[in-house]
Design an enzyme around this catalytic site. Sequence first.
Site, PDB file in Angstrom:
ATOM      1  N   GLU A 104      -8.162  72.066  62.261  1.00 14.74           N
ATOM      2  CA  GLU A 104      -9.123  72.048  63.379  1.00 14.74           C
ATOM      3  C   GLU A 104      -8.438  71.763  64.709  1.00 14.74           C
ATOM      4  OE1 GLU A 104     -11.589  73.253  62.229  1.00 14.74           O
ATOM      5  OE2 GLU A 104     -11.492  72.654  60.128  1.00 14.74           O
ATOM      6  N   HIS A 114     -22.874  74.874  57.473  1.00 12.78           N
ATOM      7  CA  HIS A 114     -22.408  74.042  58.608  1.00 12.78           C
ATOM      8  C   HIS A 114     -23.479  72.990  58.947  1.00 12.78           C
ATOM      9  CE1 HIS A 114     -18.486  75.063  60.109  1.00 12.78           C
ATOM     10  NE2 HIS A 114     -18.742  74.605  61.316  1.00 12.78           N
ATOM     11  N   GLY A 137     -17.366  68.336  62.348  1.00 15.10           N
ATOM     12  CA  GLY A 137     -16.741  67.740  61.162  1.00 15.10           C
ATOM     13  C   GLY A 137     -17.006  68.489  59.869  1.00 15.10           C
ATOM     14  N   ASN A 138     -17.590  69.689  59.968  1.00 16.85           N
ATOM     15  CA  ASN A 138     -17.947  70.430  58.746  1.00 16.85           C
ATOM     16  C   ASN A 138     -16.734  70.897  57.952  1.00 16.85           C
ATOM     17  OD1 ASN A 138     -20.994  70.801  59.081  1.00 16.85           O
ATOM     18  ND2 ASN A 138     -20.196  71.421  61.065  1.00 16.85           N
ATOM     19  N   GLY A 139     -15.696  71.358  58.661  1.00 14.50           N
ATOM     20  CA  GLY A 139     -14.497  71.827  57.965  1.00 14.50           C
ATOM     21  C   GLY A 139     -13.885  70.691  57.157  1.00 14.50           C
ATOM     22  N   ARG A 140     -13.766  69.540  57.814  1.00 22.36           N
ATOM     23  CA  ARG A 140     -13.107  68.407  57.148  1.00 22.36           C
ATOM     24  C   ARG A 140     -13.924  67.870  55.973  1.00 22.36           C
ATOM     25  NH1 ARG A 140     -12.463  65.173  62.471  1.00 22.36           N
ATOM     26  NH2 ARG A 140     -14.134  66.605  63.034  1.00 22.36           N
ATOM     27  N   ILE A 141     -15.234  67.714  56.171  1.00 19.88           N
ATOM     28  CA  ILE A 141     -16.065  67.220  55.055  1.00 19.88           C
ATOM     29  C   ILE A 141     -16.052  68.232  53.911  1.00 19.88           C
ATOM     30  CG2 ILE A 141     -18.450  66.698  54.344  1.00 19.88           C
ATOM     31  CD1 ILE A 141     -17.355  64.415  55.932  1.00 19.88           C
ATOM     32  N   ARG A 182     -13.736  70.245  53.017  1.00 20.14           N
ATOM     33  CA  ARG A 182     -12.485  70.207  52.239  1.00 20.14           C
ATOM     34  C   ARG A 182     -12.391  68.941  51.383  1.00 20.14           C
ATOM     35  NH1 ARG A 182     -11.132  73.130  56.819  1.00 20.14           N
ATOM     36  NH2 ARG A 182     -10.507  71.330  58.043  1.00 20.14           N
ATOM     37  N   TYR A 238      -7.786  82.406  55.244  1.00 18.81           N
ATOM     38  CA  TYR A 238      -8.857  81.457  54.854  1.00 18.81           C
ATOM     39  C   TYR A 238     -10.144  81.787  55.624  1.00 18.81           C
ATOM     40  CZ  TYR A 238     -11.002  76.646  54.927  1.00 18.81           C
ATOM     41  OH  TYR A 238     -11.830  75.551  54.858  1.00 18.81           O
TER      42      TYR A 238
HETATM   43  N1  LIG Z   1     -17.056  82.718  58.970  1.00 21.41           N
HETATM   44  C1  LIG Z   1     -17.098  81.505  58.445  1.00 21.41           C
HETATM   45  N2  LIG Z   1     -18.000  81.215  57.497  1.00 21.41           N
HETATM   46  C2  LIG Z   1     -18.075  79.995  56.964  1.00 21.41           C
HETATM   47  N3  LIG Z   1     -17.261  78.980  57.308  1.00 21.41           N
HETATM   48  C3  LIG Z   1     -16.345  79.197  58.224  1.00 21.41           C
HETATM   49  C4  LIG Z   1     -16.210  80.466  58.838  1.00 21.41           C
HETATM   50  N4  LIG Z   1     -15.204  80.370  59.718  1.00 21.41           N
HETATM   51  C5  LIG Z   1     -14.730  79.112  59.641  1.00 21.41           C
HETATM   52  N5  LIG Z   1     -15.401  78.389  58.747  1.00 21.41           N
HETATM   53  C6  LIG Z   1     -15.207  76.968  58.380  1.00 21.41           C
HETATM   54  O1  LIG Z   1     -15.533  76.185  59.506  1.00 21.41           O
HETATM   55  C7  LIG Z   1     -14.495  75.249  59.775  1.00 21.41           C
HETATM   56  C8  LIG Z   1     -14.413  74.983  61.252  1.00 21.41           C
HETATM   57  O2  LIG Z   1     -15.621  74.565  61.694  1.00 21.41           O
HETATM   58  P1  LIG Z   1     -15.759  74.010  63.213  1.00 21.41           P
HETATM   59  O3  LIG Z   1     -14.738  74.605  64.104  1.00 21.41           O
HETATM   60  O4  LIG Z   1     -17.188  74.071  63.595  1.00 21.41           O
HETATM   61  O5  LIG Z   1     -15.330  72.611  62.998  1.00 21.41           O
HETATM   62  P2  LIG Z   1     -16.284  71.390  62.839  1.00 21.41           P
HETATM   63  O6  LIG Z   1     -17.620  71.734  62.358  1.00 21.41           O
HETATM   64  O7  LIG Z   1     -16.160  70.664  64.111  1.00 21.41           O
HETATM   65  O8  LIG Z   1     -15.604  70.592  61.708  1.00 21.41           O
HETATM   66  P3  LIG Z   1     -14.133  70.303  61.711  1.00 21.41           P
HETATM   67  O9  LIG Z   1     -13.803  69.847  63.104  1.00 21.41           O
HETATM   68  O10 LIG Z   1     -13.905  69.325  60.672  1.00 21.41           O
HETATM   69  O11 LIG Z   1     -13.742  71.651  61.298  1.00 21.41           O
HETATM   70  C9  LIG Z   1     -13.241  75.885  59.237  1.00 21.41           C
HETATM   71  O12 LIG Z   1     -12.272  74.939  58.889  1.00 21.41           O
HETATM   72  C10 LIG Z   1     -13.765  76.639  58.029  1.00 21.41           C
HETATM   73  O13 LIG Z   1     -13.802  75.770  56.907  1.00 21.41           O
END
Ligand SMILES: Nc1ncnc2c1ncn2[C@@H]1O[C@H](COP(=O)(O)OP(=O)(O)OP(=O)(O)O)[C@@H](O)[C@H]1O
Length: 371
Positions: free
Chosen positions: A69, A204, A209-213, A215, A246
């Site tokens: 991220e 989402h 924090g969606n990516g981190r949670i 994983r 990914y």
């Molecule tokens: N097209 C997609 N469909 C589903 N998920 C996706 C897609 N593209 C990216 N992601 C996921 O979304 C995450 C990034 O989300 P985002 O940039 O909104 O961050 P966030 O929600 O702030 O959470 P974090 O900061 O932990 O990622 C990526 O790491 C991936 O897991």
Amino acid sequence: MEFNLDNSVNYHYDQFPPNNINYDFFIQELISATDTLARFDQMIKNLHNSELLLAPLRNQEAVLSSRIEGTISTIDEILQYEADNEGGLSENARADVIETILYQRALKNAQLALEEGYNFSLSFIKQMHQQLLFSGRGATKAPGEFKKEQNFLADRSAKKIQFIPISPEKLNDGLSELVNYIENDSSPSLIKTGIAHIEFEALHPFQDGNGRIGRMIITLLLWKSGVLSQPHFYISGYFEEHKEEYIEAMRNVSKNNDWNTWIKFFLTAVQKQATKNLEIAERIKNLYEEMKITFTDLLSSKWSVVILDFIFTNPVFRNNKLVSTTQIPAATATVVIKKLIDREYLVQKEAASGRRPALYSFEPLMKLVRV
Ligand SMILES: Nc1ncnc2c1ncn2[C@@H]1O[C@H](COP(=O)(O)OP(=O)(O)OP(=O)(O)O)[C@@H](O)[C@H]1O
């Protein structure tokens, strides 16, 4: 700021759970991933003090998952922060370091809670999120609460929206479907975990924090389903190295209903990363055995194994902590540290200054765990 919607992909409404899974397409990857993960798990099971190995792997995961991220920190920074703050939070550290520390602590707390019998549920996920965004940048982004407004994944520099997750109005239904799938679907656990990860990301559910949670959930689901005997396995290194693939594989799930390419990518990630986890764990274990003999010879002290265990658990430390944790006499600690520096096992990273004791790093271990 105006965002361009031309190439954006929408959440795959009414397509979850998938009904077009083609096992022939990834059977080889499924067998390899299952086999490698079992070998990794067996090794962890056979360790008498597994935290010695698991702490460095968890720190690597926190650094790498946050790096996906754009949060940049190093293992050295994380360990120095821990050496100076002992579980507390400092206002002075860089925001990226605090964010990574919170990741590492949220993950560790979730693992401990599950091992103690807590139920893995949506409220458990909210608690993990609360801890992840407890302080710093994340604190203003609704820690522990599901989204109330539509969120987007965007390329901010190009001002393009790439993905539009499920709407807040549909989120509750989407989460119920996901929980129902996790609890009742009869697919092999590795497949289910891969599908649950992309579905969580596509929902989402949080503002940030969606990516981190998502994983963290991979490890916890593999453990919950019995594939792992302990909730320890870390996949983000592969995702970080193959970030474009990914994201593209996830995008194609919503865009083209292509779940099979995603599953194949996920299984390859599990297999490759389990091999790496296994190699690192084995190298750390071998180093420990080798250093046990070296420390015993070099230090000629009844404290040598206690010191060794301290240094493996705290490879970056200030010498007051060595004394307070191990209870060895301060004079002995001074002699031990001098001997270890002379042999270049320890490097002094900061000299003592005023009331602040010197900071040391145990380089043979640090060389194995830096990412
Ligand atoms: N097209 C997609 N469909 C589903 N998920 C996706 C897609 N593209 C990216 N992601 C996921 O979304 C995450 C990034 O989300 P985002 O940039 O909104 O961050 P966030 O929600 O702030 O959470 P974090 O900061 O932990 O990622 C990526 O790491 C991936 O897991």
